[in-house]
Design an enzyme around this catalytic site. Structure first.
Site, mmCIF file in Angstrom:
data_model
loop_
_atom_site.group_PDB
_atom_site.id
_atom_site.type_symbol
_atom_site.label_atom_id
_atom_site.label_comp_id
_atom_site.label_asym_id
_atom_site.label_seq_id
_atom_site.Cartn_x
_atom_site.Cartn_y
_atom_site.Cartn_z
ATOM 1 N N PHE A 1 41.684 15.665 44.033
ATOM 2 C CA PHE A 1 41.099 15.150 45.153
ATOM 3 C C PHE A 1 41.557 15.835 46.242
ATOM 4 C CE2 PHE A 1 39.828 11.388 47.825
ATOM 5 C CZ PHE A 1 38.907 10.761 46.790
ATOM 6 N N LYS B 1 36.617 26.674 37.437
ATOM 7 C CA LYS B 1 36.356 28.108 36.718
ATOM 8 C C LYS B 1 37.212 28.374 35.650
ATOM 9 C CE LYS B 1 35.919 28.878 41.024
ATOM 10 N NZ LYS B 1 36.173 29.621 42.229
ATOM 11 N N GLU C 1 27.557 22.709 36.664
ATOM 12 C CA GLU C 1 26.498 23.456 37.360
ATOM 13 C C GLU C 1 27.431 24.195 38.875
ATOM 14 O OE1 GLU C 1 23.263 24.546 37.415
ATOM 15 O OE2 GLU C 1 23.822 25.657 39.396
ATOM 16 N N VAL D 1 29.561 27.981 39.248
ATOM 17 C CA VAL D 1 28.908 29.175 39.564
ATOM 18 C C VAL D 1 27.879 29.039 40.899
ATOM 19 C CG1 VAL D 1 27.620 31.223 39.021
ATOM 20 C CG2 VAL D 1 29.125 30.200 37.452
ATOM 21 N N GLY E 1 38.457 28.900 55.719
ATOM 22 C CA GLY E 1 38.565 28.061 54.603
ATOM 23 C C GLY E 1 37.786 28.608 53.355
ATOM 24 N N LYS F 1 32.845 33.619 37.155
ATOM 25 C CA LYS F 1 31.468 33.319 37.075
ATOM 26 C C LYS F 1 30.645 33.970 36.182
ATOM 27 C CE LYS F 1 32.555 31.632 41.617
ATOM 28 N NZ LYS F 1 32.647 31.977 43.265
HETATM 29 N N1 HSE Z 1 36.378 31.727 47.247
HETATM 30 C C1 HSE Z 1 35.135 31.619 46.785
HETATM 31 C C2 HSE Z 1 34.180 32.210 47.504
HETATM 32 C C3 HSE Z 1 34.718 30.029 46.693
HETATM 33 O O1 HSE Z 1 34.622 32.861 48.513
HETATM 34 O O2 HSE Z 1 32.876 32.559 47.175
HETATM 35 C C4 HSE Z 1 33.922 29.334 45.399
HETATM 36 O O3 HSE Z 1 34.304 29.836 44.368
#
Ligand code: HSE
Length: 332
Positions: A8, A120, A144, A147, A201, A219
């Site tokens: 969460f 992942k 989905e 990735v 973030g 991915k």
């Molecule tokens: N840290 C990853 C990025 C977020 O920068 O794309 C999603 O996996």
């Protein structure tokens, strides 16, 4: 239909919000409400067979830092007490062991529950074991958002392009690296831009996973397994990150009208992540935090998709789409 939200944090809360926004639509489409009968964060949980208000869960988490009052030591025991049909597993990615996410997904599938995840770690480490378990127990298992976040890729290849022979996928699968490289194009130094990405973030909790290419490699492994039917793990991916890219290399690329981008490449034989020279104007030369992928298939030719690879609501949109697919199949 009863949903348990496992994890969460940002994505779990985003999914609860999206569910609240689409509650009427879902109830009208299926003739019954979607009940959130449980939620769990890294320490606490809350259960109610009659359904919890998703927005109350978000408010409680934001006010107290906890989703529930009760603490647990074994998440699978919480799942055993819960009444649910679909597990939404969105706890943080652990790419070394698969972590709690792997335990929760395995437990739910063993108990014949459908699972949606964007986690992942379990997918990059144990994909074939999980798919086999899901098939054996006749469970639906969808991922989905793992990735490209909101960028459609897995279901696009497996469903819309189901008649194609997909030859290769090349793409930008990490927004943090792309943000850093595109700021470096403008002359900003690596360390400064990485800090900016963390403040936004966008970077993973441990940005090593982004800048060393590990997040992209997860991915690429997930695409290899889910789209190309291969049997690989994260460890099979040849990985080079972006920490060795110098300002001189960026300037040299620019002098040839090129940019450097961190590209993931997957085909029947290829499984790589590394910095590549991309001509300016090519679909993979995009700047900023977007993800993008170019799919080459035999009949359709090149198809390029692009979208937000992370974010609370964006990732939740992919989970919602998986939820609707599962609900559609259940009500066929
Ligand atoms: N840290 C990853 C990025 C977020 O920068 O794309 C999603 O996996």
């Amino acid at each position: 239909m009863r949903v348990f939200i496992c994890g969460f944090g940002t994505v779990g809360q985003g999914f609860a919000e999206v569910l609240a926004r689409r509650m009427d639509f879902l109830e009208e489409r299926y003739g019954c409400p979607i009940l959130v009968t449980g939620a769990m964060d890294s320490k606490t949980y809350v259960l109610d067979r009659n359904g919890l208000d998703p927005l109350d869960l978000v408010a409680t988490k934001q006010r107290t830092g906890r989703v529930g009052e009760d603490e647990y030591s074994d998440s699978t025991k919480v799942l055993d007490q819960a009444a649910y049909d679909i597990l939404v597993e969105v706890s943080p990615t652990d790419i070394k062991t698969g972590g709690a996410g792997l335990r929760n997904i395995t437990h739910a599938l063993e108990n014949r529950k459908d699972v949606i995840t964007v986690n992942k770690g379990p997918l990059a480490l144990k994909f074939n074991e999980l798919i086999t378990l899901a098939r054996r127990n006749k469970c639906k298992f969808r991922f989905e958002g793992s990735v490209g976040g909101a960028m459609p890729i897995i279901n696009l290849c497996r469903e819309n392009l189901r008649g194609e022979k997909i030859e290769s996928i090349r793409g930008i699968f990490n927004g943090t690296c792309n943000f850093i490289l595109s700021k470096m194009d403008k002359g900003q130094p690596f360390d400064q831009v990485l800090k900016e990405a963390q403040q936004m973030g966008y970077a993973e909790t441990d940005p090593t996973n982004d800048i060393e290419g590990y997040d992209s490699a997860c991915k690429v492994a997930i695409l290899a397994n889910s789209v190309f039917g291969r049997n690989v793990t994260f460890d099979d991916v040849k990985i080079t990150g972006i920490t060795g890219i110098t300002e001189e290399a960026i300037a040299l690329a620019a002098s040839r009208n090129m940019v450097i981008r961190l590209i993931g490449e997957v085909s029947e034989t290829k499984l790589e992540v590394g910095p590549r020279l991309v001509p300016r104007g090519h679909p993979l030369s995009i700047s900023g935090t977007l993800n993008t992928a170019q799919i080459i298939s035999d009949l359709a030719g090149p198809i390029t998709v692009s979208g937000r690879g992370a974010g609370r609501t964006e990732t939740a949109s992919a989970i919602l789409s998986d939820l609707i697919s599962i609900m559609d199949e259940r009500t066929e």
